[in-house]
Motif scaffolding. Structure first.
Motif, short mmCIF file in Angstrom:
data_model
loop_
_atom_site.label_atom_id
_atom_site.label_comp_id
_atom_site.label_asym_id
_atom_site.label_seq_id
_atom_site.Cartn_x
_atom_site.Cartn_y
_atom_site.Cartn_z
N ALA A 68 0.84 -1.20 0.00
CA ALA A 68 0.00 0.00 0.00
C ALA A 68 0.88 1.25 0.00
O ALA A 68 1.85 1.33 0.75
N ILE A 69 0.53 2.21 -0.85
CA ILE A 69 1.20 3.51 -0.89
C ILE A 69 0.23 4.53 -0.31
O ILE A 69 -0.94 4.59 -0.71
N VAL A 70 0.71 5.34 0.63
CA VAL A 70 -0.17 6.26 1.36
C VAL A 70 0.37 7.69 1.26
O VAL A 70 1.21 8.11 2.06
N PRO A 71 -0.07 8.48 0.26
CA PRO A 71 0.35 9.88 0.18
C PRO A 71 -0.32 10.69 1.28
O PRO A 71 -1.53 10.57 1.49
N CYS A 72 0.45 11.52 1.96
CA CYS A 72 -0.08 12.32 3.07
C CYS A 72 0.19 13.80 2.84
O CYS A 72 0.64 14.53 3.74
N ASP A 73 -0.04 14.25 1.61
CA ASP A 73 0.11 15.66 1.26
C ASP A 73 -1.24 16.22 0.85
O ASP A 73 -2.16 15.49 0.48
N ASN A 74 -1.34 17.55 0.88
CA ASN A 74 -2.62 18.21 0.68
C ASN A 74 -2.96 18.39 -0.79
O ASN A 74 -3.01 19.50 -1.31
N VAL A 75 -3.19 17.28 -1.47
CA VAL A 75 -3.62 17.26 -2.86
C VAL A 75 -5.02 16.67 -2.90
O VAL A 75 -5.25 15.62 -2.28
N PRO A 76 -5.97 17.29 -3.58
CA PRO A 76 -7.30 16.70 -3.65
C PRO A 76 -7.26 15.30 -4.24
O PRO A 76 -6.57 15.05 -5.23
N ASP A 77 -7.99 14.39 -3.61
CA ASP A 77 -8.10 13.02 -4.10
C ASP A 77 -6.71 12.43 -4.32
O ASP A 77 -6.41 11.83 -5.35
N ASN A 78 -5.85 12.60 -3.31
CA ASN A 78 -4.43 12.31 -3.51
C ASN A 78 -4.13 10.85 -3.85
O ASN A 78 -3.17 10.57 -4.57
N GLY A 79 -4.96 9.91 -3.38
CA GLY A 79 -4.71 8.51 -3.71
C GLY A 79 -4.92 8.21 -5.17
O GLY A 79 -4.05 7.63 -5.84
N ARG A 80 -6.09 8.61 -5.68
CA ARG A 80 -6.35 8.35 -7.10
C ARG A 80 -5.42 9.16 -8.00
O ARG A 80 -5.01 8.71 -9.07
N TRP A 81 -5.10 10.37 -7.56
CA TRP A 81 -4.17 11.24 -8.32
C TRP A 81 -2.80 10.58 -8.43
O TRP A 81 -2.22 10.50 -9.53
N LEU A 82 -2.27 10.09 -7.31
CA LEU A 82 -0.96 9.46 -7.33
C LEU A 82 -1.02 8.13 -8.08
O LEU A 82 -0.06 7.78 -8.80
N ARG A 83 -2.09 7.38 -7.93
CA ARG A 83 -2.21 6.11 -8.66
C ARG A 83 -2.16 6.37 -10.17
O ARG A 83 -1.48 5.64 -10.91
N THR A 84 -2.85 7.39 -10.63
CA THR A 84 -2.80 7.75 -12.05
C THR A 84 -1.37 8.04 -12.47
O THR A 84 -0.89 7.56 -13.51
N GLY A 85 -0.67 8.82 -11.64
CA GLY A 85 0.71 9.18 -11.97
C GLY A 85 1.65 8.00 -11.94
O GLY A 85 2.53 7.87 -12.80
N LEU A 86 1.48 7.12 -10.96
CA LEU A 86 2.34 5.94 -10.86
C LEU A 86 2.20 5.03 -12.08
O LEU A 86 3.19 4.60 -12.67
N ILE A 87 0.95 4.73 -12.42
CA ILE A 87 0.73 3.81 -13.55
C ILE A 87 1.19 4.44 -14.86
O ILE A 87 1.82 3.79 -15.70
N ALA A 88 0.88 5.74 -15.05
CA ALA A 88 1.28 6.40 -16.29
C ALA A 88 2.79 6.48 -16.40
O ALA A 88 3.37 6.23 -17.48
N THR A 89 3.46 6.82 -15.32
CA THR A 89 4.93 6.93 -15.36
C THR A 89 5.55 5.55 -15.52
O THR A 89 6.52 5.38 -16.28
N ALA A 90 5.01 4.55 -14.83
CA ALA A 90 5.51 3.18 -14.99
C ALA A 90 5.36 2.73 -16.44
O ALA A 90 6.23 2.02 -16.98
#
Length: 465
Positions: A179-201
């Protein structure tokens, strides 16, 4: 001076490492590490933390068995405790140790506190390929994986690059889901980071992208605890009385709301007061718009009126009025059933706490990104609802006015800000930095323009020149 902190003298056990954290700083120590230490199963969950740009915190913690003190500073007094959940602290570029940890199936969670700009992702979550650091990491990882080279020597200088390097190592090791747990003040940070992780991967390797999509859970969070920059007096007291060269001071209040799965397990954070929900969005918006949005307003409008701290700014009737009018617009966007009246009252008390010296310059870092996600978002959604975003546009105007007046802190958008300041119409160009939509709306642009003029007139520095 008392002896340096140690686990033996403090009677604090060393739990096994099961959490990796990227972005070791004061907020992590005041929040996620504190929640982990307070959990009923804290003895099972140790944290290996990696710094960001500076290795100073890792060096200081290593010298004192990775213990530190947290002082909860209330209006009526202090309460200091020793926190022992961090058991390793490393430089951010210690990729060999990072690789070992990601390959360990016992490691179940990765938390991050790297600031909004530190993810190097665009507002839609896609990677910012124009960012030279992230672009270099993508190229390095792509080349290494294309040749199936050993990954021990691959350079990764961005947090996202290091995270993907660790995930590829975990995939190769067959260490299981995480599990990856972003703890920064970004709206919908989990889905946002998941999008970025998969796209960058996907830009690196198809096998990695597929594995991330199937095996990595990205949890959405809302985090809340005011943690001001440590004063020299507090640092000296902690060193002299506690032997602590790495102390943290925070307010008594702490909140953590999470949504998502933990396929390899997690601490019992509920026992420390964390909240797990099926839909985090309204809780996240309440915190992001009300607390963080108000902080950004005070950090922009306060210096225009000669203030240096949150407590000073919220005591100014003009600043408080703007905050409360902005709150009125923001809460109109929240769904029914999300309590906000008591929350706003508590925020005023928290902001006014005279013993928490929360400097506005600390909050002002990366203000462009913060303004985009806070006041500008409230203004855009208010327009969508068919209402006039009067206060939220004034909040955006406070940032524009502050930048024009020279009240600036380091910002990841500095190049764009400099270009805007050099343009024929800096107000329009600065508004475009935080919201192309508002800049393209004639009524919104004119409202911001008129408010910038009024705010600049109130600036004691600008009005004297």
């Amino acid at each position: 001076m008392t002896a340096t902190l140690s686990r033996e003298t403090a009677g604090v056990p060393t739990p096994p490492v099961r959490i990796v954290h990227l972005g070791l700083g004061a907020f992590h120590r005041a929040h996620q590490a504190w929640f982990t230490a307070q959990a009923t199963d804290a003895a099972e969950w140790g944290i290996a933390a990696f710094t960001g740009r500076s290795p100073a915190a890792a060096v200081a913690l290593a010298a004192q068995d990775h213990l530190y003190t947290l002082t909860r500073r209330g209006a009526d007094g202090d309460r200091t405790e020793v926190v022992g959940s961090i058991v390793e602290a490393h430089r951010g570029d210690d990729l060999a140790r990072l690789a070992d940890l990601f390959a360990d199936p016992r490691v179940a969670v990765v938390t991050l506190t790297i600031t909004e700009a530190g993810y190097r992702l665009l507002p839609d979550g896609l990677p910012d390929v124009a960012d030279p650091v992230l672009a270099a990491d993508i190229e390095n990882l792509r080349d290494a994986l294309a040749h199936r080279d050993p990954l021990g020597e691959v350079a990764a200088n961005s947090a996202l690059g290091r995270l993907l390097l660790g995930l590829e190592i975990r995939r190769r090791a067959g260490a299981g889901p995480i599990a990856i747990v972003p703890c920064d003040n970004v709206p919908d940070n989990g889905r946002w980071l998941r999008t970025g992780l998969i796209a960058t991967a996907g830009m690196v390797d198809d096998l990695l992208a597929g594995w991330v999509a199937e095996q990595v859970s990205v949890v959405s969070t809302s985090v809340d605890r005011i943690t001001p920059r440590l004063s020299e007096a507090d640092a000296a007291w902690a060193l002299e009385s506690r032997g602590d060269a790495c102390p943290v001071v925070a307010e008594p209040f702490a909140d953590w709301t999470l949504e998502g799965d933990f396929p390899a397990g997690r601490p019992d954070w509920e026992s420390a007061g964390a909240r797990f929900v099926d839909d985090i969005e309204p809780w996240e918006q309440r915190k992001l718009w009300l607390l963080n949005g108000a902080h950004s307003i005070l950090a922009s409008a306060g210096p225009l009126r000669g203030h240096e701290t949150v407590a000073e700014a919220i005591a100014d009737p003009a600043c408080r009025d703007l905050v409360e009018r902005y709150w009125g617009e923001a809460v109109a966007l929240l769904p029914e059933g999300i309590e906000h009246a008591d929350y706003r009252g508590a925020l005023i008390d928290r902001f006014a706490n005279p013993r928490i010296v929360h400097r506005l310059e600390q909050i002002a870092a990366d203000a462009a990104t913060k303004t985009r996600y806070r006041a500008a978002t409230v203004a855009e959604r208010t327009l969508d609802a068919g209402r006039v975003p009067d206060a939220s546009l004034e909040a955006v105007a406070a940032w524009v006015a502050g930048v024009i007046a020279g009240h600036r802190a380091p910002d990841s958008q500095d190049d764009l800000i400099d270009q805007a300041l050099a343009a024929d119409d800096p107000v329009a160009r600065l508004l475009e930095v935080v919201s192309p939509r508002l800049a393209g709306d004639a009524a919104s642009l004119e409202a911001v323009r008129s408010r910038v003029a009024a705010l600049r007139a109130a600036d004691p520095v600008a009005s004297a020149t």
